[in-house]
Structure formats: structure tokens, C-alpha cells
Design a protein around this motif. Structure first.
Motif, mmCIF file in Angstrom:
data_model
loop_
_atom_site.group_PDB
_atom_site.id
_atom_site.type_symbol
_atom_site.label_atom_id
_atom_site.label_comp_id
_atom_site.label_asym_id
_atom_site.label_seq_id
_atom_site.Cartn_x
_atom_site.Cartn_y
_atom_site.Cartn_z
ATOM 1 N N VAL A 192 -4.346 8.742 6.040
ATOM 2 C CA VAL A 192 -3.832 7.423 6.435
ATOM 3 C C VAL A 192 -3.534 7.481 7.922
ATOM 4 C CG1 VAL A 192 -2.018 5.706 6.091
ATOM 5 C CG2 VAL A 192 -2.842 7.057 4.137
ATOM 6 N N ILE A 193 -4.126 6.574 8.712
ATOM 7 C CA ILE A 193 -3.898 6.559 10.157
ATOM 8 C C ILE A 193 -3.228 5.247 10.580
ATOM 9 C CG2 ILE A 193 -5.780 8.137 10.715
ATOM 10 C CD1 ILE A 193 -7.478 5.703 11.503
ATOM 11 N N GLY A 194 -2.569 5.286 11.720
ATOM 12 C CA GLY A 194 -1.918 4.087 12.258
ATOM 13 C C GLY A 194 -0.520 3.874 11.751
ATOM 14 N N VAL A 195 -0.140 4.607 10.712
ATOM 15 C CA VAL A 195 1.196 4.494 10.147
ATOM 16 C C VAL A 195 1.454 5.711 9.272
ATOM 17 C CG1 VAL A 195 0.583 3.275 8.013
ATOM 18 C CG2 VAL A 195 2.806 2.844 9.068
ATOM 19 N N ASP A 196 2.707 6.008 9.059
ATOM 20 C CA ASP A 196 3.126 7.077 8.157
ATOM 21 C C ASP A 196 3.565 6.404 6.857
ATOM 22 O OD1 ASP A 196 4.495 9.058 6.824
ATOM 23 O OD2 ASP A 196 5.400 9.903 8.631
ATOM 24 N N VAL A 197 3.001 6.813 5.722
ATOM 25 C CA VAL A 197 3.369 6.178 4.446
ATOM 26 C C VAL A 197 4.875 6.256 4.220
ATOM 27 C CG1 VAL A 197 3.112 6.277 1.933
ATOM 28 C CG2 VAL A 197 1.108 6.514 3.390
ATOM 29 N N ALA A 198 5.451 7.380 4.603
ATOM 30 C CA ALA A 198 6.906 7.519 4.466
ATOM 31 C C ALA A 198 7.627 6.502 5.337
ATOM 32 C CB ALA A 198 7.339 8.931 4.855
ATOM 33 N N ALA A 199 7.002 6.158 6.488
ATOM 34 C CA ALA A 199 7.605 5.154 7.377
ATOM 35 C C ALA A 199 7.617 3.788 6.715
ATOM 36 C CB ALA A 199 6.832 5.095 8.692
ATOM 37 N N ILE A 200 6.557 3.482 5.966
ATOM 38 C CA ILE A 200 6.513 2.200 5.251
ATOM 39 C C ILE A 200 7.674 2.126 4.265
ATOM 40 C CG2 ILE A 200 5.138 0.653 3.814
ATOM 41 C CD1 ILE A 200 2.639 2.143 4.775
ATOM 42 N N GLU A 201 7.864 3.224 3.515
ATOM 43 C CA GLU A 201 8.955 3.270 2.540
ATOM 44 C C GLU A 201 10.305 3.048 3.226
ATOM 45 O OE1 GLU A 201 8.806 3.397 -0.597
ATOM 46 O OE2 GLU A 201 6.920 4.318 -1.208
ATOM 47 N N LYS A 202 10.477 3.701 4.380
ATOM 48 C CA LYS A 202 11.754 3.578 5.099
ATOM 49 C C LYS A 202 12.009 2.153 5.560
ATOM 50 C CE LYS A 202 12.328 8.219 7.078
ATOM 51 N NZ LYS A 202 12.219 9.022 8.316
ATOM 52 N N THR A 203 10.967 1.480 6.012
ATOM 53 C CA THR A 203 11.161 0.139 6.570
ATOM 54 C C THR A 203 11.236 -0.934 5.496
ATOM 55 O OG1 THR A 203 8.774 -0.119 6.881
ATOM 56 C CG2 THR A 203 10.030 0.743 8.729
ATOM 57 N N GLU A 204 10.539 -0.732 4.380
ATOM 58 C CA GLU A 204 10.518 -1.748 3.326
ATOM 59 C C GLU A 204 11.700 -1.620 2.365
ATOM 60 O OE1 GLU A 204 8.569 -4.328 2.917
ATOM 61 O OE2 GLU A 204 7.382 -3.898 4.691
ATOM 62 N N ASN A 205 12.169 -0.401 2.175
ATOM 63 C CA ASN A 205 13.330 -0.204 1.311
ATOM 64 C C ASN A 205 14.584 -0.541 2.112
ATOM 65 O OD1 ASN A 205 15.698 1.336 0.230
ATOM 66 N ND2 ASN A 205 14.197 1.923 -1.336
ATOM 67 N N ARG A 206 15.252 -1.613 1.738
ATOM 68 C CA ARG A 206 16.338 -2.146 2.559
ATOM 69 C C ARG A 206 17.482 -1.147 2.752
ATOM 70 N NH1 ARG A 206 14.534 -6.570 5.368
ATOM 71 N NH2 ARG A 206 13.218 -7.834 4.017
#
Length: 939
Positions: free
Chosen positions: A115-129
Motif C-alpha cells: 500500500v503506497i501513499g498512506v499507512d493503513v494504520a494511519a487510516i485507522e488512527k484518523t478514522e477511529n474517533r
């Protein structure tokens, strides 16, 4: 470092059909990213189910997969193709959610895809309030007091702890879906339930409401060396409480102190560096207390966003293009500034102009909808305007909206109802901007307006000054307005129509002629990202009123393509697709291709797409002066929907050549009365009809043609104002309502063919030959707007005799209307009799669908035919469809749960998807067909 050479193939995930909250800005981002990767020799594959986009075109990607956006589709692609990496940041929330799901199911690992352009863990951090809130606390960034809730009981406890007013923010949703403000305890239970059900993880954040605080967005880029730059700072005109997609926004920020701005920059950079080790783009939203400039973080999106497209067009910095290159390993200082061609991409744009974005709403399509704006986005599109000042850009944006406004008021459409105005100021809706001006005109004090709206005083002062200018203008007549004052009016964004209305004894053409006499001419400035500190090579312009003109007309033969303006229901991304192909075809034919459009979300307004881009309102005064400067061979109006088409008559009046079908012939098709006379002359069956200008006439006509009748106004798109009525009483109401909203319009009364089937054809004509592009059979019966009906290509149950009649009538009409270019015809079929309902000699929403289904560049072919550069016989057209393609409409009713969802003659869908089936036994088709059977067999 240079690019990662181990990445030779990339899959880009698209955003799917257009819905409210996720529109064609991702078509722009995805297309730009794909072209950027192809420049590097990388093989690009795209998965997207939207047929109306440039993103799903062979001119953009090496491999296009028109498949449903599911993990199963992703796995199917990975089995068939060697994919090294996936880029999920160009397809909005849909793409990110799909990336997470595929990651959780081990798909990327199974097929060795990074996965490029983003870290999947980063998505979790930003989407999980809750994770996001805790992260902000850990890095020392302020956040509103809040508590996470996964159940009704937890939510109640959170509300008791924090106190009202509150915000409910569901996790993992798009455009604020399910969220909202809760002002009173009595409203909380229902709002909490709504939020929990909207979240796919049954999770909400219950948060302190910072109503009235200012809102800002920052667009950032980061490379693998952890260098971060701020591309653009965007300030919301509206305070916190309105979704940023529904808010008027301004760049650069207008009301920030330097200290607060620097603090906000530092916090944004700290936030981006805290959410994983990735290179790419990011959007950060902040709220600022207007009393003491305290800053709190609202959210961070590790992807390109709606605002990324806006920021790219505002600054000239191609965010998605650079983000794609950063994702494959490049650093910012290794990349070239696309504008100057001499400096690096490691710079922050500087603006010597102001941009204003104004959202476009379609509440008229959702009768009974709650029009008050809040946390859930309701806008269907947006416009952007560029000016030397905020007020000039704001007036130009108002002219761009396609709502009949000539600017910010001063056009005869002002409200004088003080009670209605004050309610609107406190309860924001689509008209609040105009009601602020109306309030000033009625003498409401500035402080009263500020308290009601909580909008920063600086913005309100700008609007108040317009009222003072208008009082002064009324002292003059056209022939004695001082030149300096006339120039001031134009610099403040006033259109000639507004000046004529304010003077009261003249018209637009006379005002235009008078200012030309005074030497007050529109000049064009370049969007250069660096405030002219370095020479720029980008042919991207906006207009203003000064002395120096930076747009120098060449001596090449030129074609101007008029764009479609803001997205709205009935006129969407399919027309931008058509415009882009028109530009490409004109360039291939050796013309200088010039684009005029005001939609920041689109591919047509990418400065690399046309030879010259004018980011201007598709508004008569602006278009006229561009034509005067450029002196084109002609103007293409056929590709930009009703926006461009409605200018055809005025273009003809001033002697400008319309490329393709003439205005006279287009008008014959648009004027339903004259068109029916033509059908009669050609011996083509059509429903009985009549034309009325009053309710009395309409009742008389209806009784002659027989109920039920279809009532509709002339010259509209997307079925605006159409309804089916069965008696005199309902007819009278419908006609009175139409004439109230569209005064002076002719009302058409057609006998409605009850329980008829509907079909349509698209064709291209070169004046001699006619080529049928495709014939589609609708799943839903006649009476449901074609844009809201599923359509199957080719027809699945129409007899050959019926299809032959459709072809015969299509060819007859193309020749009778002297069509040069595209023609769409809609048919009703009853008892195997074929009736023509309407014909549109222009691009339609179905042409991109047919082009993708058959894999034929039909718009490109049609444009070359329109230009007279080719005859149809010059092309070898090979269709590749095996089986059937289905066009399926997509709706955004979730944004308006209170409205009637029943479909009818007025279009309500916001987008569409394409689906391929091998045969008619396909379960999905059988399910759709059962609906048709139910309708047609109803007693």
C-alpha cells in the motif's frame, strides 16, 4: 531519493458513483495521479464502477476495470494482473475503506501488494474517533472535550459528562453522514441512535460543540525524507456548525493573525508526522476561537480530499500529481514545479489573488427536505471564482452558480421579507449568502447580522460596502457615470446585468457598450503559484479589471469549448467527460483548444488539459469577452449540457459560429411544440400534446389530449418541474407552481402513455451519414426519468421490429434536424408501437456509458465530425461488448431521510454505476427485471 524502481505496476482505487459528499473531485485526482505514474513508465490499472468519468478512460490508464468496488473485485484483478502496489488515496472515503477491508482480509499480503501513499494504520488512527483524540492529546494538539460511545448507554453517559450543545460524529462515514448537532437533551436519543446506525463500526464520538468558532483547512504534502509543505490554507466563510462541503470557503485565509497562522501550520505538520510513515497528501481541519485564537483540531484525512481539488485549482499546484510521485519514492526537491518549470516542487504557493468556492444545492429535487445546513453535507456540487479581491471573487462565484443570479443581489431577485431573512441568517440554508446582502439593504445593523450568523465581521463589512456602492450608483444615469466609479463597480465584481438593473432605465447590452466607450475592458491574469516572482509557463487565466492583460491571443485557429458549470442533478460529470474529449479531439485536429469553466472538481479545469484554460463563470458577459479576445473559429456548445446550450442563441446573434448543429436546429428540438409539429410532418408517432402559458389554457389542452398528462416546461434539463397529473385540480396546481418558478415559460402538456416501456438511442451524424452509437432499453417503465432508470445495452426484450423503428426514426430525425454531431432520442413503446418522446441534439448522460460499454471513443469521433475534419466513413468502429451492460442510477436519499423517495418524471439520482452481465439469467438482472414486470403488469 529517486523513485522506487521495484514498483512497475500500480492499482488506483476509484471512488465509485457520484454521491453527495463524494463527487467528481476524485475523478480529477485519480486521473491526474494515473497520468503522473504513467510519466514514470509505470503500468497503471484503475478499478472504478463509474462510467461517466475520464478516470475510467483508456486515455488515462493502461488497464481499466469497470467493476463493483468490492474486495472480491480487487482479488479478481490481482489474480489476473501483476500488481506491485495499490494507491488508495485518490478515491475518497470509498477507496480508503476498501483498502482497509482488503488489508484486514489479508488480500494485499496474499498477493504481495504494498500500500503506497498512506499507512493503513494511519487510516485507522484518523478514522477511529477515540484513537484520533488520544493521538492529539499525546502530541499536544488541542481537541474538543469528547467521549467515544459504542452503545446507547455509553452515549447517554458521555452527554451527561460533557453537557449540551453536543456534536455526534460517527466513525468511518462520508461527508458527515449520520452526524449532527444536539442543542437540547430532548433531541439527544434520536440523534444518538441515528449516529450509531450510520457508523459501520457502531461507534460515535460525542463531542463538545464549538458553535460559532472559525473553521480552517490546510492541504499538506510530505515526502519520504519527512519534508512537509503547506500547499494552501482555506478559510470557511461560515463558522463551525456547517459541513465544510456546504460552506463558502476562501483562500488564502483572510482573518487569521500571523501568530495564529504560524501556530496552525506547526500543529498541522506535527499532526501529519504523527500518523504513520508515508509519503503523499493530507488534509487537516482546525477550529479557531474568535475571542482568543485558541486552536483545536477537528480531523485529519490522509488522502486527497474535496478540498485538494479546490486547492490545486486555487494555487495551480497539482497536488494529486505530485502526491502520486511522492508515493513511489520521489522527494519534493527532486520534482519540478509544473508552473515555472525552473523551480522545484519543494515550495509553497503564493497567491496574489483571492479564490472563493460557493456550494451548489439541489433542494428543488428533494421536495420537503430539511434545507437547514449542518454537519451532514447536502451540496451536490460547487463553483470556484478567482478575483483580485474577496468581493470580486464572491460576485463571480454567484454568477457561476447556474441559479439565475447575476451576482450578489442587485438583480431583481432580492427578498424583502425581514422575518424570512432573519430566520435564514440564524438557520443557514442555500440562500443565506444572498440574505445577508438583503438584510444590509433593509438596514439591519452589521452587529445584528454578525450575532445572527456568527460570521467574521471582516467578511460582513465587504458585503455591506456593496450596498453603499449601489446607493451611490442610483444617483447616476448610464451616460454620466464617472469612469473611475464605473471601474470601481467592475472591480467589485458587478456584472453589466446588475448595473443595468440598478440604473433601471437601460439593459445589459447598453451598459456593455458604454463601458467599452470608456475603455473599461476585462483583462486576464495568469494563475502562476508564485505571485509573478518567477516566469510561469501555464496557460491558466482569470479575469479582472486592471490595465495589463497577461493573456496574449495567438494567431492559431482556435476552438472554444464551453463547460457545464457546477455539478447538479440532471447535469453531472458526464458532461465534463464530454468536454475533455472535445478538447483532446480539437487538439488532435490542429486547433488551439480553449476551455471555459468554473467547476474546481473537474478534469476539464486541469490546466494541463486544454491549450488555454479560462477559469471563469460560464456566464454570458464573461464568455463574450473571452470570445472577443481570442477570436475563435467557433464555439462548441454541444458538450457542456444545458449551461453551454442556452448560450447558443446569443452567440448566433453576435455572429459567432456554433460548431456542429446550428442554433436554429437545436432550438427546433428544444421547443417541444415545434418539435412535435416536425414529428407530425415526418409521420413519426408521438404522444398527443399541447402548449399552454396559463393554468386555464393547460386545463383546456389536457382535456383535449386526455388524462393522464405529463406537464413540463420547455428548455430545462434533468426533468426539472415535470409531473404526471390525472385531473384538472392537480394540473392547475402544477402549472401555477411551474410559472411561479419559471415565469414566462411555455408549459407542455403531453398525453402520458401509461404502462409503456421506455428506450433511447444515441447517434452521431455528419450531415450525410448517421451512425447509431447504441440503443438502450430501460428497466423502469415510462414515467420515471431516464436518468433515474436502469438501462440495458443492447435492448433485452424489444422485438427486432421495434428496434428497426427506433433506428429508422433516429436517422430520419438526425437528417431533419441537420444534426452535426450527437443526437439522443427517447422513445416510449406500447403494444409494439414506437413513439418519440424527445430528441436532444447534444451530448447526453448516456454517451459515456455507451462509450465505456463498447470501448469506442464516441465523443472524440463526434467532435471531429462537428469540426468538419472527418466524415463518419473515415472511422472504423469496432464494438467489443459481449453480453450486456447495465447503467444503474445511484441516489443520495440518505442525506434527506424526510423526503419522498418515489421516482417520477423529475430526475433525483446523483450518479450512476456500470455493471456487465453475460446473459439475461444473471441474478442481478433478474432482480432488476422483476421491478419492471411489477410495474407493467399492475392492474
Amino acid at each position: 531519493m529517486p523513485r522506487n524502481t521495484s514498483i512497475n505496476s500500480v492499482l488506483i482505487i476509484g471512488s465509485g458513483p457520484i454521491v453527495i459528499g463524494q463527487a467528481c473531485e476524485f475523478d480529477y485526482s485519480g486521473s491526474q495521479a494515473a497520468l503522473s505514474l504513467k510519466e514514470e513508465g509505470i503500468s497503471v490499472s484503475i478499478i472504478n464502477s463509474n462510467p461517466a468519468t475520464i478516470m475510467t478512460d483508456k486515455v488515462v490508464a493502461d488497464h481499466v476495470y469497470l467493476l463493483p468496488l468490492t474486495v472480491e473485485s480487487i482479488e479478481q484483478i490481482l489474480k489476473e494482473s501483476q500488481i506491485d502496489a495499490v494507491l488508495p488515496t485518490m478515491g475518497g472515503q470509498t477507496a480508503l475503506n476498501l483498502c482497509i477491508e482488503a488489508s484486514n482480509r489479508g488480500i494485499w499480503e496474499k498477493y504481495n501488494v504494498r500500500v503506497i501513499g498512506v499507512d493503513v494504520a494511519a487510516i485507522e488512527k484518523t478514522e477511529n474517533r477515540e484513537e484520533f483524540r488520544q493521538l492529539m492529546v499525546d502530541i499536544g494538539v488541542g481537541v474538543a472535550n469528547s467521549k467515544i460511545a459504542n452503545s446507547f448507554l455509553e452515549g447517554k453517559e458521555a452527554a451527561q459528562l460533557i453537557g449540551f450543545p453536543l456534536v455526534i460524529r460517527p466513525s468511518y462515514t462520508l461527508a458527515g453522514t449520520g452526524g449532527g448537532f444536539v442543542h437540547k437533551k430532548e433531541e439527544f436519543d434520536a440523534a444518538l441512535n441515528r449516529g450509531l446506525h450510520a457508523s459501520p463500526t457502531h461507534e460515535v464520538l460525542v463531542e463538545q460543540a464549538v458553535l460559532g468558532w472559525k473553521e480552517f483547512e490546510l492541504e499538506l504534502l510530505r515526502d519520504t525524507n519527512d519534508n512537509v509543505i503547506i500547499i494552501c490554507t482555506i478559510e470557511n466563510f461560515d463558522p463551525m456548525g456547517i459541513h465544510t462541503g456546504d460552506s463558502i470557503t476562501v483562500a488564502p485565509g483572510m482573518t487569521l493573525s500571523d501568530k495564529c497562522y504560524q501556530d496552525m501550520r506547526n500543529q498541522a505538520i506535527k499532526m501529519m508526522r504523527s500518523i504513520g510513515n508515508f509519503a503523499g497528501g493530507c488534509n487537516v481541519q482546525f477550529s479557531v476561537n474568535p475571542e482568543n485564537e485558541e486552536i483545536i483540531a477537528i480531523e485529519i484525512n490522509p488522502r486527497v480530499s474535496r478540498s485538494s481539488a479546490l486547492a490545486s485549482k486555487a494555487t495551480g499546484y497539482p497536488i494529486a500529481k505530485i502526491a502520486a510521485k511522492l508515493a513511489i519514492g520521489y522527494n519534493l526537491d527532486e520534482l519540478q514545479n509544473q508552473i515555472t518549470k525552473t523551480t522545484s516542487a519543494y515550495f509553497e504557493p503564493t497567491l496574489d489573488y483571492v479564490i472563493v468556492k460557493v456550494p451548489r444545492f439541489n433542494f428543488d429535487k428533494f421536495k420537503g427536505a430539511n434545507k437547514e445546513l449542518g454537519l451532514q453535507m447536502k451540496a451536490v456540487g460547487e463553483v470556484m471564482a478567482i478575483g483580485r479581491t474577496f468581493i470580486e471573487a464572491l460576485q463571480k462565484a454567484a454568477q457561476s452558480l447556474e441559479t439565475g443570479r447575476a451576482g450578489l443581489g442587485a438583480d431583481g431577485r432580492q427578498s424583502r421579507n425581514l422575518e424570512e431573512i432573519m430566520y435564514s441568517l440564524e438557520h443557514p440554508s442555500a440562500d443565506r449568502l444572498f440574505h445577508i446582502k438583503d438584510a444590509f439593504e433593509l438596514g439591519v445593523p452589521l452587529e445584528s447580522i454578525r450575532k445572527a450568523t456568527l460570521i467574521d465581521k471582516w467578511f460582513l463589512v465587504q458585503i455591506q460596502e456593496l450596498v453603499q456602492l449601489e446607493v451611490e450608483l442610483r444617483r447616476y444615469q448610464l451616460n454620466n457615470i464617472p469612469r473611475d466609479f464605473f471601474m470601481t463597480l467592475k472591480q467589485k465584481g458587478y456584472s453589466d446585468v446588475q448595473i443595468a438593473w440598478l440604473l433601471g432605465n437601460t439593459n445589459e447590452d447598453e451598459v456593455y457598450a458604454r463601458r467599452k466607450e470608456l475603455g473599461i475592458n476585462r483583462v486576464y491574469k495568469m494563475v502562476d503559484t508564485c505571485a509573478a516572482e518567477f516566469p510561469a509557463h501555464t496557460p491558466y487565466y482569470y479575469s479582472t479589471f486592471e490595465e495589463e492583460n497577461e493573456s496574449i491571443a495567438s494567431d492559431r485557429k482556435k476552438i472554444i469549448v464551453l463547460g457545464s458549470g457546477p455539478n447538479r442533478i440532471g447535469q453531472g460529470i458526464e458532461f465534463d467527460y464530454s468536454c475533455v474529449h472535445g478538447l483532446l479531439a480539437a487538439k488532435e485536429c490542429g486547433y488551439e483548444a480553449i476551455m471555459v469553466n468554473c467547476n474546481p472538481e473537474t478534469v476539464s479545469t486541469d490546466f494541463n488539459m486544454a491549450d488555454k484554460l479560462y477559469f471563469e463563470p460560464v456566464f454570458w458577459e464573461h464568455v463574450r469577452e473571452i470570445i472577443e479576445l481570442e477570436k475563435p473559429v467557433g464555439v462548441i456548445v454541444q458538450l457542456g449540457g444545458q449551461t453551454a446550450l442556452k448560450m447558443a442563441e446569443r452567440l448566433e446573434e453576435i455572429g459567432v459560429k456554433i460548431i456542429g448543429t446550428s442554433f436554429t436546429d437545436m432550438d427546433l428540438a428544444e421547443d417541444r411544440g415545434r418539435f412535435s409539429d416536425l414529428l407530425k410532418e415526418l409521420n413519426i408517432p408521438y404522444p398527443k400534446y399541447g402548449v399552454a402559458t396559463s393554468a386555464e389554457e393547460a386545463i383546456k389542452v389536457a382535456n383535449e389530449v386526455g388524462y393522464p398528462v405529463l406537464v413540463r416546461p420547455s428548455y430545462v434539463l434533468g426533468g426539472q418541474g415535470m409531473s404526471i397529473v390525472i385531473n384538472d385540480e392537480d394540473l392547475e396546481k402544477a402549472v401555477v407552481n411551474l410559472l411561479k418558478n419559471l415565469p414566462g415559460n411555455h408549459i407542455l402538456i403531453d398525453h402520458f402513455l401509461d404502462r409503456a416501456e421506455e428506450a433511447e438511442s444515441d447517434s452521431i451524424s455528419d450531415g450525410d451519414d448517421v451512425h447509431i452509437i447504441g440503443m438502450m432499453e430501460h428497466i423502469e417503465p415510462a414515467g420515471i426519468h431516464s436518468g433515474d432508470s436502469s438501462a440495458v445495452l443492447p435492448p433485452f426484450s424489444l422485438t427486432q421490429a421495434v428496434q428497426d423503428k427506433m433506428e429508422e426514426y433516429s436517422i430520419k430525425l438526425a437528417k431533419a434536424l441537420n444534426v452535426r454531431g450527437l443526437l439522443n432520442i427517447q422513445f416510449a413503446i406500447k403494444n409494439d408501437n414506437v413513439f418519440v418522446i424527445e430528441a436532444n441534439p447534444r451530448a447526453s448522460r448516456t454517451v459515456p456509458f455507451i462509450a465505456k460499454a463498447y470501448d469506442v471513443p464516441y465523443i472524440n469521433i463526434a467532435t471531429k465530425v462537428m469540426l468538419g475534419e472527418n466524415k463518419l466513413s473515415d472511422f472504423t468502429i469496432e464494438r467489443k461488448l459481449q453480453g450486456y451492460a447495465i447503467k444503474e442510477p445511484v441516489f443520495s436519499f440518505s442525506k434527506f431521510p424526510e423526503v419522498d423517495k418515489q421516482l417520477g418524471p423529475e430526475m433525483k439520482s446523483t450518479g450512476e454505476a456500470i455493471r456487465f452481465i453475460k446473459d439475461l439469467q444473471d441474478p442481478h438482472f433478474r432482480e432488476l427485471y422483476s421491478t419492471k414486470s411489477m410495474f407493467l403488469n399492475a392492474q
